[in-house]
Design an enzyme around this catalytic site. Structure first.
Site, mmCIF file in Angstrom:
data_model
loop_
_atom_site.group_PDB
_atom_site.id
_atom_site.type_symbol
_atom_site.label_atom_id
_atom_site.label_comp_id
_atom_site.label_asym_id
_atom_site.label_seq_id
_atom_site.Cartn_x
_atom_site.Cartn_y
_atom_site.Cartn_z
ATOM 1 N N LYS A 126 -2.539 -17.835 16.847
ATOM 2 C CA LYS A 126 -3.689 -17.766 16.396
ATOM 3 C C LYS A 126 -4.347 -18.828 15.503
ATOM 4 C CE LYS A 126 -6.634 -13.864 14.318
ATOM 5 N NZ LYS A 126 -6.620 -12.312 13.767
ATOM 6 N N SER A 223 -8.944 -8.937 15.482
ATOM 7 C CA SER A 223 -9.573 -10.044 15.452
ATOM 8 C C SER A 223 -8.915 -11.207 16.181
ATOM 9 C CB SER A 223 -9.862 -10.897 14.256
ATOM 10 O OG SER A 223 -8.496 -10.960 13.690
ATOM 11 N N SER A 247 -5.558 -5.898 13.647
ATOM 12 C CA SER A 247 -6.082 -7.040 14.393
ATOM 13 C C SER A 247 -5.171 -7.470 15.365
ATOM 14 C CB SER A 247 -6.468 -8.206 13.323
ATOM 15 O OG SER A 247 -7.873 -7.865 12.677
#
EC number: 6.3.5.7
Length: 579
Positions: A126, A223, A247
């Site tokens: 990420k 996210s 997330s």
């Protein structure tokens, strides 16, 4: 169905299921999806098409035995990244870096010096983890504008690289990880690979729809949606996400993956650009529980650069094959049966409880009495820490800096106005309000006290004999993007984090495991929450559950056939994929 592992070799057939992993792709399904790049005679080298759907241990075994090379595996994943570029899963693709790492891995395998199960395995990270020499943006103009390139690796990234993993690239997210849909980043929203799956499309056959209709594609959740899409679309075998209030687990549930949030303090946060220091945990996204355990075993342990990590040495996470669950006690929190919970999720939750009960486990209803306050408490604490953490982005040290030079104060204000989106600015404003001298006691201090009560609720339940809690992960299946954006980020986050954020506030391990497809042909996941630092026990139970439910593999052959000609000649560059 039971398999005798002593008689099932990784390389003997296309239907091997090893270590109880339920996500292995049958050869027929793989053949439809992937093109062979290295076919060989019977008993000779295997093709990459038979590898991409397999477990980490199976691929590692194939690499060690020379049936496939790290370079072939890397090239195939890069090819799929090109073909699925429209999913917007990646912000930066590190093609040259990955190929160089694959070359080094290949040399080690030829010498018989493999570093472990992750040597030569493609992974993604990420884009809020620092990566040395590779741009890190947090999907924000604040870092994207000047091209922030960290001089060091996050500890978790370094640990993966030390084991020989191949870094395919940095994945998309909500700006600074603030969101639950992966729709609010500066690079645009991430599309859920299940939008293009055979399972979902067959359910929509009765409706007229166009391949490029905006209303047709689904959100990934967030996210960490880019990481989830990357694993789900077979561009890598595992990916790092971050988990502050769900997330990692949220997008895992929407993308049919295993999403693990380890115990707070088990995995280092050093190099993870912070959102909420007291809740942030590096998360793991894989296609099966065993794979998550392997990655966790590499990442877990003390880090002198992160004072919140545990001091005790961590043993490798080897999951036993649980056959008898009669001694387990499964808790069902009654407060999680909310009116907003979809009937399908409620039904599957009940079926999962019945599954444990039918196999002899004790299933009891438990109470977490302060659950109704948790989302509000989370909002106060989250925004307060966000306001503190975002103060470092002032235009002086790194990142974006505006051209205004009237005064330092004016430069600060303009830089932050230009660098942050509305969501980030809104959370900063809320946090600063809660931290004002006249509000501090009434908001922040009270929220900390409520957080302690929430944590104590879990302690009470686990002390009563409950081994794990079984809950929904999300309220429903993934929704279309056009429906998702009808509500603002704060409202959506409050809804989507309702079942997940309490584990972060209590510092407990939690894992989302896909259970079944909905009537729309979309994944629905359930969450297991365990005792602090009992991650191995949690994953062992999750592995048993995974084996029972036999969640189907995503079928993306139509997507690949439709898009192969479009992206066939497109060069994949190691640069930010700017929209």
């Amino acid at each position: 169905m039971q398999f005798d592992q002593s008689k099932c070799s990784v390389l003997k057939g296309f239907v091997t299921i090893k270590d109880g992993c339920a996500h292995v792709v049958p050869a027929a399904a793989v053949d439809l999806y992937f093109c062979s790049v290295s076919p060989g005679p019977c008993g000779g080298r295997l093709s990459t098409r038979t590898m991409l759907g397999r477990t980490l241990r199976e691929v590692s075994a194939a690499l060690k035995q020379g049936h496939i090379t790290p370079t072939e595996l890397c090239q195939k994943c890069l090819s799929i990244i090109k073909k699925t570029k429209f999913l917007n899963a990646y912000i930066t693709v590190s093609e040259e870096v990955a190929l160089k790492q694959a070359e080094e891995s290949e040399k080690r395998y030829k010498k018989g010096h493999s570093l472990g199960d992750l040597d030569g395995i493609p992974i993604a990270v990420k884009d809020n983890f620092s990566t040395s020499g590779i741009e890190t943006t947090c999907a924000s103009n604040m870092l994207r504008g000047k091209g922030y390139v960290p001089p060091y690796n996050a500890t978790v990234v370094q640990k993966l690289l030390d084991q020989g993993a191949l870094l395919m690239g940095k994945t998309n997210l909500d700006e600074f990880a603030m969101g639950s849909g992966s729709t609010d980043g500066v690079f645009g929203p991430v599309k859920n690979p299940w939008s293009y799956s055979k399972q979902y499309r067959e359910k929509r056959k009765q409706k007229s729809h166009c391949e490029n209709e905006d209303s047709n594609w689904l959100i990934t959740g967030g996210s960490s949606g880019g990481s989830a899409a990357a694993v789900s679309a077979f561009t890598c075998f595992a990916a790092l996400g971050s988990d502050t209030g769900g997330s990692t687990r949220n997008p895992a549930a929407h993308c049919g993956l295993v999403g693990l949030k380890p115990s707070y303090g088990l995995v280092s946060r050093h190099g993870l650009i912070p959102l909420v220091n007291s809740m942030d945990v590096p998360g793991i996204l894989t296609r099966c529980v065993d794979d998550a355990a392997i990655v966790l075993g590499v990442l877990a342990g003390h880090d002198p650069k992160d004072s919140t990590t545990i001091q005790d040495p961590v043993k490798p996470f080897v999951l036993p094959s649980l056959t008898d669950v009669s001694k387990l006690c499964i808790g069902i929190p009654k407060e999680y049966l909310t009116p907003e919970l979809s009937s399908e999720v409620r039904s599957l939750w009940s079926k999962a409880a019945n599954l444990f009960e039918s196999e002899g486990a004790k299933v009891i209803e438990v109470s977490l009495p302060h659950t109704s306050y948790s989302i509000v408490c989370y909002h106060v604490l989250c925004t307060s820490e966000v306001a503190s953490n975002m103060a470092r982005f002032d235009g002086l040290e790194y990142g974006h800096r505006c051209d205004i030079d009237v005064s330092t104060e004016a430069m600060y204000a303009a830089t932050r106005r230009e660098g942050f989106n509305d969501v980030v600015r809104g959370r900063i404003l809320s946090g600063n309000f809660f931290l004002l001298k006249e509000n501090y006691e009434n908001y922040f201090v009270k929220a900390q006290k409520v957080r302690r009560l929430i944590a104590n609720d879990f302690v009470t339940v686990f002390n009563s004999g409950v081994d794990v809690l079984l809950t929904p992960t999300t309220l429903s299946e993934a929704v279309p993007y056009t429906e998702f954006i009808k509500e603002d980020n704060r409202t959506r986050s409050a809804q989507d984090d309702i079942f997940t954020q309490a584990a972060n506030m209590a510092g407990l391990p939690a894992v989302s495991v896909p259970m079944a497809l909905s009537n729309q042909g979309l994944p629905i996941g359930l969450q297991f929450i365990g005792r602090a630092f009992c991650d191995q026990e949690l994953l062992t139970i999750a592995k048993w559950f995974e084996k029972q439910v036999q969640f189907p593999v995503i079928q993306l052959q139509e997507l690949m056939d439709d898009c192969s000609s479009v992206f066939e000649n497109e060069k994949l560059a190691s640069v930010s994929l700017k929209q």
